[in-house]
Motif scaffolding. Structure first.
Motif, PDB file in Angstrom:
ATOM      1  N   LYS A   1       1.374  14.942   5.746  1.00 56.82           N
ATOM      2  CA  LYS A   1       0.546  14.459   4.553  1.00 56.82           C
ATOM      3  C   LYS A   1       1.580  14.073   3.629  1.00 56.82           C
ATOM      4  CE  LYS A   1      -2.554  16.261   1.836  1.00 56.82           C
ATOM      5  NZ  LYS A   1      -4.033  16.981   1.807  1.00 56.82           N
TER       6      LYS A   1
ATOM      7  N   THR B   1      -4.256  -4.136   7.470  1.00 53.56           N
ATOM      8  CA  THR B   1      -4.859  -3.005   7.744  1.00 53.56           C
ATOM      9  C   THR B   1      -4.335  -1.888   6.795  1.00 53.56           C
ATOM     10  OG1 THR B   1      -3.781  -1.953   9.440  1.00 53.56           O
ATOM     11  CG2 THR B   1      -5.256  -3.896  10.070  1.00 53.56           C
ATOM     12  N   ASN B   2      -5.014  -0.479   7.046  1.00 53.81           N
ATOM     13  CA  ASN B   2      -4.336   0.555   6.450  1.00 53.81           C
ATOM     14  C   ASN B   2      -3.686   1.513   7.372  1.00 53.81           C
ATOM     15  OD1 ASN B   2      -6.247   1.677   7.599  1.00 53.81           O
ATOM     16  ND2 ASN B   2      -6.939   2.965   6.059  1.00 53.81           N
ATOM     17  N   LYS B   3      -3.389   0.927   8.450  1.00 50.23           N
ATOM     18  CA  LYS B   3      -2.891   1.651   9.659  1.00 50.23           C
ATOM     19  C   LYS B   3      -1.014   1.647   9.685  1.00 50.23           C
ATOM     20  CE  LYS B   3      -6.031   1.488  13.264  1.00 50.23           C
ATOM     21  NZ  LYS B   3      -7.263   0.852  12.503  1.00 50.23           N
TER      22      LYS B   3
ATOM     23  N   PRO C   1       0.839  -1.266   0.162  1.00 50.43           N
ATOM     24  CA  PRO C   1       0.147  -0.060   0.011  1.00 50.43           C
ATOM     25  C   PRO C   1       0.640   1.362  -0.005  1.00 50.43           C
ATOM     26  CG  PRO C   1      -0.789  -1.501   1.609  1.00 50.43           C
ATOM     27  CD  PRO C   1       0.397  -2.134   1.255  1.00 50.43           C
TER      28      PRO C   1
ATOM     29  N   GLU D   1      -2.987   6.815   8.485  1.00 48.20           N
ATOM     30  CA  GLU D   1      -3.559   5.887   7.805  1.00 48.20           C
ATOM     31  C   GLU D   1      -3.068   5.927   6.251  1.00 48.20           C
ATOM     32  OE1 GLU D   1      -7.646   5.775   7.998  1.00 48.20           O
ATOM     33  OE2 GLU D   1      -7.733   4.723   9.805  1.00 48.20           O
ATOM     34  N   VAL D   2      -3.103   5.203   5.554  1.00 53.60           N
ATOM     35  CA  VAL D   2      -2.767   5.427   4.128  1.00 53.60           C
ATOM     36  C   VAL D   2      -4.101   5.043   3.285  1.00 53.60           C
ATOM     37  CG1 VAL D   2      -1.710   2.811   3.693  1.00 53.60           C
ATOM     38  CG2 VAL D   2      -1.369   4.790   1.909  1.00 53.60           C
ATOM     39  N   ASN D   3      -4.557   5.817   2.454  1.00 56.55           N
ATOM     40  CA  ASN D   3      -5.530   5.809   1.647  1.00 56.55           C
ATOM     41  C   ASN D   3      -5.239   6.020   0.348  1.00 56.55           C
ATOM     42  OD1 ASN D   3      -8.103   5.013   3.554  1.00 56.55           O
ATOM     43  ND2 ASN D   3      -7.138   6.929   4.420  1.00 56.55           N
ATOM     44  N   GLY D   4      -5.167   5.004  -0.418  1.00 56.97           N
ATOM     45  CA  GLY D   4      -4.850   5.167  -1.785  1.00 56.97           C
ATOM     46  C   GLY D   4      -3.658   5.781  -2.019  1.00 56.97           C
TER      47      GLY D   4
ATOM     48  N   GLU E   1      -2.281   8.595  -0.715  1.00 58.46           N
ATOM     49  CA  GLU E   1      -2.058   9.538   0.257  1.00 58.46           C
ATOM     50  C   GLU E   1      -1.917   8.926   1.704  1.00 58.46           C
ATOM     51  OE1 GLU E   1      -4.703  13.376  -0.213  1.00 58.46           O
ATOM     52  OE2 GLU E   1      -5.423  12.632   1.747  1.00 58.46           O
TER      53      GLU E   1
ATOM     54  N   ARG F   1       1.486  12.753  -0.304  1.00 61.30           N
ATOM     55  CA  ARG F   1       0.747  12.146  -1.371  1.00 61.30           C
ATOM     56  C   ARG F   1       1.504  12.277  -2.875  1.00 61.30           C
ATOM     57  NH1 ARG F   1      -1.581  17.146  -4.096  1.00 61.30           N
ATOM     58  NH2 ARG F   1      -3.116  15.771  -5.321  1.00 61.30           N
TER      59      ARG F   1
END
Ligand code: HEM
Length: 163
Positions: A130, A80-82, A12, A100-103, A105, A132
């Motif tokens: 942040k 997880t995305n943690k 991820p 957290e990682v989301n996509g 970012e 990205r």
């Protein structure tokens, strides 16, 4: 020797991997400081373990004199995305940020900050970052902080090009 195979745990965050150079120079701000520019080299790598290794080295844009430096590890909780971001800085700060990682970012905030003896004042009380990958394939990092004298305010913004 063959390069180590990447652990699926760090997949991820694979968009962060590489050697990156600030372009344009990074921008520093804070209510107590004159705005400043800086160059920064970021190395983000893995050795096959379920974590990333990073080092960020900043330089003065004109003299290329070394400035802020930090290095550490970016750990992911499996399945997880943690994310936990562990950093030691040349200014005498050792800190852990979580988020957290989301996509493409990654948003993290300080969980604990330790100050090594004789770290300069004012002291940092909170940090958020942040990372990205933008639509041009460049990595961006934004850092905000609260100190003993100032509320949470942006300190850094930098865009890096892969080299
Ligand atoms: C000043 C923290 C990264 C350049 C400061 C100050 C703090 C701080 C607490 C003092 C602010 C004040 O006087 O009110 C941090 C933290 C960082 C970070 C926590 C990373 C998470 C960087 C980076 C650069 C940088 C990457 C790039 C060169 C500066 C400069 C000053 C400063 C030029 C003003 C002069 C000085 O105090 O040395 N920073 N900083 N900082 N920071 Fe950062």
């Amino acid at each position: 020797m063959e390069p180590p195979r990447m652990s699926p745990v760090v997949e991820p965050l694979s968009w962060m991997l590489g050697t990156w150079l600030s372009e344009p120079p990074g921008a520093g701000t804070f209510p107590t400081l004159q705005p400043f520019r800086y160059l920064e080299e970021a190395h983000i790598s893995h050795v096959g373990q379920p974590m990333l290794n990073f080092s960020f080295s900043a330089f003065h844009p004109d003299t290329h004199k070394p400035m802020h430096r930090e290095c550490g590890f970016i750990r992911l909780e499996p399945d997880t995305n943690k994310v936990a971001f562990v950093s030691a800085q040349n200014t005498g700060i050792v800190e852990v940020e979580e988020g957290e990682v989301n996509g493409q970012e990654l948003c993290i905030a300080s969980h604990s900050i330790a100050r090594i003896s004789f770290a300069k004042e004012p002291h940092v009380e909170q940090i958020t970052r942040k990372f990205r990958l933008n639509s041009e394939g460049k990595l961006e990092q934004t850092v905000s902080m609260a100190t003993t004298t100032q509320p949470m305010t942006q300190h850094l913004h930098v865009t890096y090009k892969k080299v």
